[in-house]
Design a protein around this motif. Structure first.
Motif, PDB file in Angstrom:
ATOM      1  N   ILE A   1       0.995  -1.242   0.217  1.00 40.96           N
ATOM      2  CA  ILE A   1       0.060   0.062  -0.088  1.00 40.96           C
ATOM      3  C   ILE A   1       0.629   1.208   0.089  1.00 40.96           C
ATOM      4  N   LEU A   2       1.658   1.328   0.828  1.00 43.95           N
ATOM      5  CA  LEU A   2       2.701   2.429   1.051  1.00 43.95           C
ATOM      6  C   LEU A   2       3.675   2.829  -0.426  1.00 43.95           C
ATOM      7  N   GLY A   3       4.041   1.572  -1.172  1.00 43.07           N
ATOM      8  CA  GLY A   3       4.529   1.718  -2.223  1.00 43.07           C
ATOM      9  C   GLY A   3       3.610   2.148  -3.374  1.00 43.07           C
ATOM     10  N   THR A   4       2.562   1.768  -3.411  1.00 39.20           N
ATOM     11  CA  THR A   4       1.531   2.353  -4.383  1.00 39.20           C
ATOM     12  C   THR A   4       1.304   3.809  -4.325  1.00 39.20           C
ATOM     13  N   ILE A   5       1.169   4.031  -3.019  1.00 36.28           N
ATOM     14  CA  ILE A   5       0.581   5.605  -2.781  1.00 36.28           C
ATOM     15  C   ILE A   5       1.994   6.447  -3.112  1.00 36.28           C
ATOM     16  N   GLN A   6       3.262   5.780  -2.972  1.00 37.70           N
ATOM     17  CA  GLN A   6       4.367   6.878  -3.281  1.00 37.70           C
ATOM     18  C   GLN A   6       4.818   6.730  -4.974  1.00 37.70           C
ATOM     19  N   GLY A   7       3.720   6.005  -5.456  1.00 37.19           N
ATOM     20  CA  GLY A   7       3.701   6.148  -7.015  1.00 37.19           C
ATOM     21  C   GLY A   7       4.604   5.071  -7.755  1.00 37.19           C
ATOM     22  N   ARG A   8       5.221   4.149  -6.971  1.00 35.05           N
ATOM     23  CA  ARG A   8       5.836   3.044  -7.647  1.00 35.05           C
ATOM     24  C   ARG A   8       4.905   2.075  -8.439  1.00 35.05           C
ATOM     25  N   PRO A   9       5.525   1.377  -9.532  1.00 32.99           N
ATOM     26  CA  PRO A   9       4.875   0.461 -10.369  1.00 32.99           C
ATOM     27  C   PRO A   9       3.926  -0.553  -9.413  1.00 32.99           C
ATOM     28  N   VAL A  10       2.806  -0.829  -9.782  1.00 36.19           N
ATOM     29  CA  VAL A  10       1.847  -1.535  -8.816  1.00 36.19           C
ATOM     30  C   VAL A  10       2.495  -3.353  -9.122  1.00 36.19           C
ATOM     31  N   PHE A  11       2.821  -3.277 -10.247  1.00 38.60           N
ATOM     32  CA  PHE A  11       3.038  -4.960 -10.254  1.00 38.60           C
ATOM     33  C   PHE A  11       4.615  -5.198  -9.657  1.00 38.60           C
ATOM     34  N   ASP A  12       5.442  -4.148  -9.639  1.00 34.83           N
ATOM     35  CA  ASP A  12       6.590  -4.295  -9.085  1.00 34.83           C
ATOM     36  C   ASP A  12       6.472  -4.566  -7.384  1.00 34.83           C
ATOM     37  N   MET A  13       5.591  -3.547  -6.986  1.00 33.17           N
ATOM     38  CA  MET A  13       5.268  -3.551  -5.614  1.00 33.17           C
ATOM     39  C   MET A  13       4.555  -4.985  -5.368  1.00 33.17           C
ATOM     40  N   PHE A  14       4.049  -5.192  -5.924  1.00 38.08           N
ATOM     41  CA  PHE A  14       2.805  -6.645  -5.771  1.00 38.08           C
ATOM     42  C   PHE A  14       3.983  -7.823  -5.760  1.00 38.08           C
ATOM     43  N   MET A  15       4.983  -7.893  -6.374  1.00 40.94           N
ATOM     44  CA  MET A  15       6.053  -8.755  -6.702  1.00 40.94           C
ATOM     45  C   MET A  15       6.934  -8.915  -5.284  1.00 40.94           C
ATOM     46  N   THR A  16       7.032  -7.511  -5.185  1.00 37.14           N
ATOM     47  CA  THR A  16       8.180  -7.339  -3.788  1.00 37.14           C
ATOM     48  C   THR A  16       7.455  -8.021  -2.658  1.00 37.14           C
ATOM     49  N   SER A  17       5.937  -7.820  -2.406  1.00 33.97           N
ATOM     50  CA  SER A  17       5.048  -8.027  -1.273  1.00 33.97           C
ATOM     51  C   SER A  17       5.108  -9.627  -1.273  1.00 33.97           C
ATOM     52  N   VAL A  18       4.936 -10.276  -2.471  1.00 30.98           N
ATOM     53  CA  VAL A  18       4.875 -11.625  -2.495  1.00 30.98           C
ATOM     54  C   VAL A  18       6.070 -12.197  -2.233  1.00 30.98           C
ATOM     55  N   SER A  19       7.227 -11.690  -2.475  1.00 34.37           N
ATOM     56  CA  SER A  19       8.401 -12.366  -2.446  1.00 34.37           C
ATOM     57  C   SER A  19       8.788 -12.195  -0.647  1.00 34.37           C
ATOM     58  N   LEU A  20       8.287 -10.997  -0.093  1.00 32.90           N
ATOM     59  CA  LEU A  20       8.627 -11.007   1.141  1.00 32.90           C
ATOM     60  C   LEU A  20       7.633 -11.702   1.960  1.00 32.90           C
ATOM     61  N   ALA A  21       6.686 -11.992   1.505  1.00 32.46           N
ATOM     62  CA  ALA A  21       5.498 -12.993   2.097  1.00 32.46           C
ATOM     63  C   ALA A  21       6.081 -14.369   2.238  1.00 32.46           C
ATOM     64  N   VAL A  22       6.606 -14.880   1.150  1.00 30.39           N
ATOM     65  CA  VAL A  22       7.265 -16.205   1.057  1.00 30.39           C
ATOM     66  C   VAL A  22       8.472 -16.193   1.940  1.00 30.39           C
ATOM     67  N   ALA A  23       9.251 -15.155   1.874  1.00 26.81           N
ATOM     68  CA  ALA A  23      10.364 -15.305   2.696  1.00 26.81           C
ATOM     69  C   ALA A  23      10.060 -15.321   3.879  1.00 26.81           C
ATOM     70  N   ALA A  24       9.066 -14.647   4.458  1.00 24.62           N
ATOM     71  CA  ALA A  24       8.977 -14.455   6.096  1.00 24.62           C
ATOM     72  C   ALA A  24       8.018 -15.622   6.697  1.00 24.62           C
ATOM     73  N   ILE A  25       7.571 -16.246   5.729  1.00 31.24           N
ATOM     74  CA  ILE A  25       6.690 -17.553   6.363  1.00 31.24           C
ATOM     75  C   ILE A  25       7.442 -18.613   7.332  1.00 31.24           C
ATOM     76  N   PRO A  26       7.399 -18.648   8.432  1.00 34.48           N
ATOM     77  CA  PRO A  26       7.986 -19.280   9.459  1.00 34.48           C
ATOM     78  C   PRO A  26       7.701 -20.908   9.398  1.00 34.48           C
ATOM     79  N   GLU A  27       7.906 -21.551   8.226  1.00 35.20           N
ATOM     80  CA  GLU A  27       7.722 -22.808   8.075  1.00 35.20           C
ATOM     81  C   GLU A  27       8.867 -23.338   7.258  1.00 35.20           C
TER      82      GLU A  27
END
Length: 301
Positions: free
Chosen positions: A264-290
């Protein structure tokens, strides 16, 4: 009732039976209605497919699957179809599920092995006469005869033991046959392997002969307790495992929340939606404690 701590007469009195006459047919039928059959229960078997699907119910596994699917479709939309990361994630998840199914199958086979050790028949005294009946028809209070080569059909308190030795390795792990003594009265806290005045279902008479009164049948026997533990094994977790699962879920939710905020913050700052989405997904996968996630990241790097 700890029958090993009772004298022979007291045990017979508690079970309301006679060592000379045994139970009457009418009384045996009445007790069978009350106690059921002398059989080990088994839970309703699930198909391998059902057990495989059930492995994907874990919260973190579901998050990983969703993350992998989203990652693939986003890369497809961008014109750079990425099969590697999703394939690695799905491979690890499937391997994890297969291992879970294999573990459950082994537990089922252990239960079947216990059932095969059950005696097919038993010699009893009913109505004052000796008879051979199916072991499943035994009830507490039945007087059973034990002879060399026979399986012990139920847990029982010995009445007489003439040079009686029993192989109880299936229950106690004792490698040598145990010599029995019907005349001793033991302390209530006596361990299973030291109960010289008792015989347990699935034991094998290796020498001598004896007479005993049935105290427990079916799932109430010592081997029945083992069968019950095997059936409940998949649902029983240690306190540490429960805490780790709870902590992992909480961390996973927190990680996903942070990823959404970053998107959301990245999108508000005007960064590309797809880039921010991929960044968020990557962070989600990396952060899952499994466990599987950590392995995925290790392979990916």
């Amino acid at each position: 009732m700890r029958y090993h701590s009772l004298s022979i007469d007291k045990a017979l009195d508690e079970l309301k039976t006679s060592k000379e006459l045994g139970l009457t047919t009418k009384e045996a039928q009445k007790r069978q209605y009350e106690y059921g059959f002398n059989l080990l229960e088994s839970k309703k078997g699930e198909s391998i497919f059902s057990r495989f699907i059930s492995q994907f119910k874990d919260f973190m596994i579901v998050v990983l699957i969703i993350a992998a699917i989203i990652s693939f479709f986003v890369s497809l939309i961008e014109g750079k179809a990425d099969f590697v990361d999703p394939l690695i994630i799905f491979t690890i998840i499937i391997v994890n599920a297969v291992l879970g199914v294999v573990q459950e199958t082994k537990a089922e086979r252990s239960l079947e092995a216990l059932k095969k050790m059950a005696a097919p028949s038993a010699m009893v005294i009913r109505d004052g006469n000796q008879a051979t009946i199916p072991a499943k028809d035994l009830v507490p209070g039945d007087i059973i005869l034990l002879e060399t080569g026979y399986y012990v059909p139920a847990d029982a308190r010995l009445i007489t033991a003439i040079n009686l030795k029993v192989d109880e390795s299936s229950l106690t792990g004792e490698s040598h046959p145990v010599e029995k003594n019907a005349d001793v009265t033991l302390k209530e806290a006596t361990m299973l392997g030291d109960r010289k005045n008792m015989v347990s279902s699935s034991g094998i008479i290796t020498y001598g002969r004896g007479l005993a009164v049935v105290t427990h049948i079916g799932m109430n026997t010592e081997v029945g307790h083992i069968a019950k533990m095997i059936m409940e094994d998949e649902t029983r977790e240690t306190p540490l495992q429960k805490r780790l699962a709870k902590t992992g879920k909480a961390l996973g939710i927190a990680a996903l929340s942070i990823c959404i905020i970053i998107f959301i913050l990245g999108t508000i700052q005007g960064r590309p939606v797809f880039d921010m989405f991929m960044t968020s997904v990557s962070l989600a996968v990396a952060a899952i404690p499994e466990g599987p996630t950590n392995l995925v990241l290790l392979i990916s790097t």
